[in-house]
Design an enzyme around this catalytic site. Structure first.
Site, PDB file in Angstrom:
ATOM      1  N   LYS A 183       0.827  -0.913  -0.027  1.00  0.00           N
ATOM      2  CA  LYS A 183      -0.071  -0.049  -0.022  1.00  0.00           C
ATOM      3  C   LYS A 183       0.844   1.223  -0.102  1.00  0.00           C
ATOM      4  O   LYS A 183       1.635   1.585   0.958  1.00  0.00           O
ATOM      5  CB  LYS A 183      -0.836   0.095   1.115  1.00  0.00           C
ATOM      6  CG  LYS A 183      -1.962   1.269   0.986  1.00  0.00           C
ATOM      7  CD  LYS A 183      -2.480   1.556   2.513  1.00  0.00           C
ATOM      8  CE  LYS A 183      -2.022   2.723   3.150  1.00  0.00           C
ATOM      9  NZ  LYS A 183      -1.998   4.065   2.288  1.00  0.00           N
ATOM     10  N   GLY A 235       7.007   4.218   8.394  1.00  0.00           N
ATOM     11  CA  GLY A 235       6.127   5.518   8.717  1.00  0.00           C
ATOM     12  C   GLY A 235       6.237   6.070   9.939  1.00  0.00           C
ATOM     13  O   GLY A 235       7.133   6.089  10.714  1.00  0.00           O
ATOM     14  N   SER A 236       4.967   6.727  10.744  1.00  0.00           N
ATOM     15  CA  SER A 236       5.196   7.432  11.865  1.00  0.00           C
ATOM     16  C   SER A 236       5.197   6.307  13.144  1.00  0.00           C
ATOM     17  O   SER A 236       4.724   5.237  12.895  1.00  0.00           O
ATOM     18  CB  SER A 236       4.195   8.371  12.127  1.00  0.00           C
ATOM     19  OG  SER A 236       2.927   7.272  12.095  1.00  0.00           O
ATOM     20  N   GLY A 240       3.316   2.774  13.776  1.00  0.00           N
ATOM     21  CA  GLY A 240       4.006   1.608  13.987  1.00  0.00           C
ATOM     22  C   GLY A 240       3.709   0.865  15.437  1.00  0.00           C
ATOM     23  O   GLY A 240       3.528  -0.238  15.436  1.00  0.00           O
ATOM     24  N   GLU A 257       9.997   0.511  10.458  1.00  0.00           N
ATOM     25  CA  GLU A 257      11.037   1.658  10.267  1.00  0.00           C
ATOM     26  C   GLU A 257      10.239   3.011  10.527  1.00  0.00           C
ATOM     27  O   GLU A 257       9.301   3.297   9.777  1.00  0.00           O
ATOM     28  CB  GLU A 257      11.599   1.333   8.892  1.00  0.00           C
ATOM     29  CG  GLU A 257      13.057   2.305   8.539  1.00  0.00           C
ATOM     30  CD  GLU A 257      12.751   3.694   8.107  1.00  0.00           C
ATOM     31  OE1 GLU A 257      12.918   4.471   9.258  1.00  0.00           O
ATOM     32  OE2 GLU A 257      12.808   3.940   7.007  1.00  0.00           O
ATOM     33  N   CYS A 291      13.399  10.245   7.430  1.00  0.00           N
ATOM     34  CA  CYS A 291      13.525   9.595   8.850  1.00  0.00           C
ATOM     35  C   CYS A 291      14.633   9.705   9.411  1.00  0.00           C
ATOM     36  O   CYS A 291      14.860  10.092  10.584  1.00  0.00           O
ATOM     37  CB  CYS A 291      12.835   8.344   8.743  1.00  0.00           C
ATOM     38  SG  CYS A 291      13.609   7.506   7.341  1.00  0.00           S
ATOM     39  N   GLU A 388       9.834  14.955  16.063  1.00  0.00           N
ATOM     40  CA  GLU A 388      10.378  14.798  14.508  1.00  0.00           C
ATOM     41  C   GLU A 388       9.624  16.197  13.860  1.00  0.00           C
ATOM     42  O   GLU A 388       8.377  15.775  13.938  1.00  0.00           O
ATOM     43  CB  GLU A 388      10.046  13.575  14.054  1.00  0.00           C
ATOM     44  CG  GLU A 388      10.469  13.191  12.637  1.00  0.00           C
ATOM     45  CD  GLU A 388      10.291  11.775  12.022  1.00  0.00           C
ATOM     46  OE1 GLU A 388       9.078  11.223  12.350  1.00  0.00           O
ATOM     47  OE2 GLU A 388      11.136  11.260  11.406  1.00  0.00           O
TER      48      GLU A 388
HETATM   49  P1  NDP Z   1       1.500   7.401   8.862  1.00  0.00           P
HETATM   50  O1  NDP Z   1       2.500   6.693   9.664  1.00  0.00           O
HETATM   51  O2  NDP Z   1       0.555   7.804   9.215  1.00  0.00           O
HETATM   52  O3  NDP Z   1       1.503   7.000   7.301  1.00  0.00           O
HETATM   53  C1  NDP Z   1       2.459   5.889   6.768  1.00  0.00           C
HETATM   54  C2  NDP Z   1       1.708   4.994   5.898  1.00  0.00           C
HETATM   55  O4  NDP Z   1       0.901   4.039   6.914  1.00  0.00           O
HETATM   56  C3  NDP Z   1       1.038   5.343   4.890  1.00  0.00           C
HETATM   57  O5  NDP Z   1       0.776   4.709   3.972  1.00  0.00           O
HETATM   58  C4  NDP Z   1      -0.356   5.320   5.556  1.00  0.00           C
HETATM   59  O6  NDP Z   1      -1.549   5.549   4.630  1.00  0.00           O
HETATM   60  C5  NDP Z   1      -0.374   4.294   6.421  1.00  0.00           C
HETATM   61  N1  NDP Z   1      -1.091   3.870   7.512  1.00  0.00           N
HETATM   62  C6  NDP Z   1      -1.898   4.896   8.426  1.00  0.00           C
HETATM   63  N2  NDP Z   1      -2.257   4.444   9.290  1.00  0.00           N
HETATM   64  C7  NDP Z   1      -2.360   3.303   9.177  1.00  0.00           C
HETATM   65  C8  NDP Z   1      -2.999   1.919   9.896  1.00  0.00           C
HETATM   66  N3  NDP Z   1      -3.499   2.241  10.960  1.00  0.00           N
HETATM   67  N4  NDP Z   1      -2.439   0.795   9.604  1.00  0.00           N
HETATM   68  C9  NDP Z   1      -1.734   0.728   8.708  1.00  0.00           C
HETATM   69  N5  NDP Z   1      -1.097   1.673   7.878  1.00  0.00           N
HETATM   70  C10 NDP Z   1      -1.445   2.848   8.126  1.00  0.00           C
HETATM   71  O7  NDP Z   1       2.414   8.950   8.649  1.00  0.00           O
HETATM   72  P2  NDP Z   1       1.835  10.254   8.102  1.00  0.00           P
HETATM   73  O8  NDP Z   1       2.029  10.307   6.485  1.00  0.00           O
HETATM   74  O9  NDP Z   1       0.699  10.586   8.878  1.00  0.00           O
HETATM   75  O10 NDP Z   1       3.103  11.201   8.712  1.00  0.00           O
HETATM   76  C11 NDP Z   1       3.039  11.624  10.012  1.00  0.00           C
HETATM   77  C12 NDP Z   1       4.290  11.793  10.380  1.00  0.00           C
HETATM   78  O11 NDP Z   1       4.994  10.395  10.514  1.00  0.00           O
HETATM   79  C13 NDP Z   1       5.164  12.711   9.771  1.00  0.00           C
HETATM   80  O12 NDP Z   1       5.109  14.175  10.158  1.00  0.00           O
HETATM   81  C14 NDP Z   1       6.679  12.322  10.186  1.00  0.00           C
HETATM   82  O13 NDP Z   1       7.025  12.822  11.579  1.00  0.00           O
HETATM   83  C15 NDP Z   1       6.328  10.755  10.540  1.00  0.00           C
HETATM   84  N6  NDP Z   1       6.742   9.866   9.261  1.00  0.00           N
HETATM   85  C16 NDP Z   1       7.896   9.388   9.271  1.00  0.00           C
HETATM   86  C17 NDP Z   1       8.285   8.569   8.300  1.00  0.00           C
HETATM   87  C18 NDP Z   1       9.611   7.726   8.294  1.00  0.00           C
HETATM   88  O14 NDP Z   1      10.172   7.539   7.158  1.00  0.00           O
HETATM   89  N7  NDP Z   1      10.075   7.324   9.414  1.00  0.00           N
HETATM   90  C19 NDP Z   1       7.578   8.587   6.927  1.00  0.00           C
HETATM   91  C20 NDP Z   1       6.365   9.352   6.972  1.00  0.00           C
HETATM   92  C21 NDP Z   1       5.915   9.866   7.999  1.00  0.00           C
HETATM   93  P3  NDP Z   1      -2.110   7.198   4.386  1.00  0.00           P
HETATM   94  O15 NDP Z   1      -0.800   7.620   3.528  1.00  0.00           O
HETATM   95  O16 NDP Z   1      -3.247   6.944   3.776  1.00  0.00           O
HETATM   96  O17 NDP Z   1      -2.063   7.997   5.732  1.00  0.00           O
END
Ligand code: NDP
Length: 477
Positions: A183, A235-236, A240, A257, A291, A388
């Site tokens: 996804k 992701g966040s 996680g 991660e 990140c 962050e």
């Molecule tokens: P998220 O963790 O919400 O998004 C990462 C991915 O997970 C996206 O594909 C998201 O979908 C999906 N997702 C959201 N909720 C769920 C769930 N309950 N179960 C499974 N998958 C899910 O990050 P955000 O994009 O909201 O960013 C928020 C903050 O996170 C940023 O400001 C940053 O600080 C941090 N971040 C860190 C990253 C890293 O590389 N370590 C990468 C991105 C964000 P969708 O896109 O539809 O929300």
């Protein structure tokens, strides 16, 4: 002294071959999704780029079934030498279509074309080349004589490096004999869907790769689906943690991660001009949506004033604007939501007493942009030193001794990366042992290579991606 302005040098957006409508990629075909379609926008202008069909729970189910079947009947039992051929083919197709993909990535994400062209695309291709090399050598990778794939991997990726994160996830999974349902992030689905076309071009057996656009609820359906054997999430930290709680006791293998708040540490014996380049790269690369960004600069007190002066001068030269312009250094912030988060944390920095310096660069009058910003007088307790920001905002702290640098660097819930700038090799080695960070760069920053494992400590997650170690996440060992 006359300063020459750069003339505009935009890459042609026609190269992206934008289509008005994109569909999910399930079982080797593009099919209508049953979720509410989303509109993906160009964050540099706000214009709608395309309508994207999304998945609902029935599509998740269909994809996981297709991936399970492909694993059982074809991919899981295919000799590694054959799997390798597909991975090589995919790598070459990414190279062949790299200009198209780079333009599409910059349009959908907002990152400067010089970064998507010179960093994201070559690294994505390199991950497929590298893992193609492993596909027929898994028995020599140190995981026993006959390491077996896990089955179906459910993978969820963020918006900051859409195609590159896809490559980091899909290449090792396929090399090890797993099939995949991925996804992409809601705001950046386009290059992942073009990757579906590449799978078709490479004649990849149907169901080996499935791509499901959608919002977080689709990610949640996917990771919780009973047919998934392994979850890989980037992701966040909040999401996680949620996934880790949901998967506890299910037996699914998990790698996370997550976020970071890396210290980039400059000692007084460092080559300061070189360090300035590393600091700029560390926090302003990809608008700071990284990140492992070097978002906390720790500088030795005796050189702090000199370094800050050099830094302000250098940051003032960064050009902010049209991501498709080849001279742009800092592109658009990916979404209004992310821009609001960066603005909110920057205001908190000022309110808590840090000193704000913002580059005097002009900003475009539409789209989501944020001028590179440096905070000095930062205390460890401030939000801008702890949270962050995920944007082009640097927090500067000072230290006097190496011990103080270590304790400040490690004073964070995260532990993804760190940087050290010094000309003393012994100091680098000592610091590397003390720092609680998955990756430590010395006299450089933000270097990525498929041979080098990447991952974190503490709230930055667990598991490694890349290198021999990364294969372990996709094998039954
Ligand atoms: P998220 O963790 O919400 O998004 C990462 C991915 O997970 C996206 O594909 C998201 O979908 C999906 N997702 C959201 N909720 C769920 C769930 N309950 N179960 C499974 N998958 C899910 O990050 P955000 O994009 O909201 O960013 C928020 C903050 O996170 C940023 O400001 C940053 O600080 C941090 N971040 C860190 C990253 C890293 O590389 N370590 C990468 C991105 C964000 P969708 O896109 O539809 O929300």
């Amino acid at each position: 002294m006359a300063i020459w302005e750069y003339a505009p040098a935009p890459e042609s957006r026609d190269l992206a071959n934008l289509k008005p409508h994109y569909q999910p990629f399930i079982g080797g075909e593009f099919v209508d999704g049953h979720g509410e379609p989303l509109k993906t926008i160009n964050p540099a202008t706000g214009e709608i780029l395309a309508e994207v069909g999304t998945a609902d729970s029935s599509d998740v189910d269909k994809s996981v079934t297709a991936a399970g079947r492909a694993h059982l009947n074809v991919w899981g039992k295919m000799p590694g030498t054959e799997r390798a051929k597909y991975l090589f083919r995919i790598a070459r197709l990414i190279q062949e279509r790299s200009r198209e993909l780079a333009v599409l990535e910059s349009l959908d994400n907002g990152k400067p074309i010089k970064e998507s062209r010179d960093s994201d695309l070559p690294i994505a291709a390199a991950h497929f080349f590298y893992h193609a090399g492993w596909a027929d050598k898994l028995e020599y990778a140190g995981f026993g004589q006959n390491p077996q794939p896990l089955g179906v991997a459910g993978q969820v990726i963020p918006w900051n490096f859409p195609l590159m994160m896809l490559a980091w996830k899909i290449a090792p999974a396929l090399a090890c004999g797993n099939t995949v349902v991925l996804k992409p992030a809601e705001t950046t689905p386009l290059t992942a869907l073009v990757f579906g076309e590449i799978c078709q071009q490479a004649d990849l057996p149907a169901g080996v790769v499935n791509i499901l656009p959608g919002a977080g609820d689709v990610g949640a359906e996917l990771v919780n689906h009973k047919g998934i054997n392994k979850v890989a999430f980037t992701g966040s930290t909040d999401v996680g943690k949620l996934i880790q709680r949901q998967l506890a006791g299910t037996g699914k293998k998990l790698t996370l991660e997550l976020g970071g708040k890396a210290a980039n540490i400059v000692f007084d014996d460092a080559a300061l001009d070189q360090a300035v380049e590393g600091i700029v790269n560390g926090i302003f690369f990809n608008q700071g949506h990284v990140c492992c960004a070097g978002s906390r600069l720790l500088v030795q007190e005796s050189v702090a004033d000199e370094l800050i002066e050099k830094l302000h001068k250098r940051v003032s030269t960064l050009r902010i604007g049209d991501p498709l312009d080849k001279n742009t250094d800092v592109g658009a912030i990916n979404s209004a939501k992310q821009l609001a988060k960066i603005e909110g944390l920057s205001e908190a920095g000022e309110a808590e007493g840090a000193q704000r310096w913002t580059s005097p660069c002009p900003l475009p009058d539409k789209g989501f942009f944020f001028a590179p910003t440096v905070f000095t007088n930062v205390q460890q307790s401030m939000r801008i030193a702890r949270e962050e920001i995920f944007g082009p905002v640097l927090s500067v702290l000072t230290f006097r001794t190496p011990e103080e640098a270590v304790s400040k660097a490690n004073n964070t819930p995260y532990g993804l990366s760190a940087g050290i700038w010094t000309e003393k090799g012994a100091k680098i080695l000592w610091m590397t042992q003390q720092l609680r960070a998955g990756v430590v760069w010395a006299n450089t920053f933000n270097r990525f290579d498929p041979t080098a494992p990447f991952g974190g400590y503490k709230e930055s997650g667990f598991g490694r991606e890349g290198g021999r170690t990364g294969l372990g996440a996709y094998l039954s060992v």
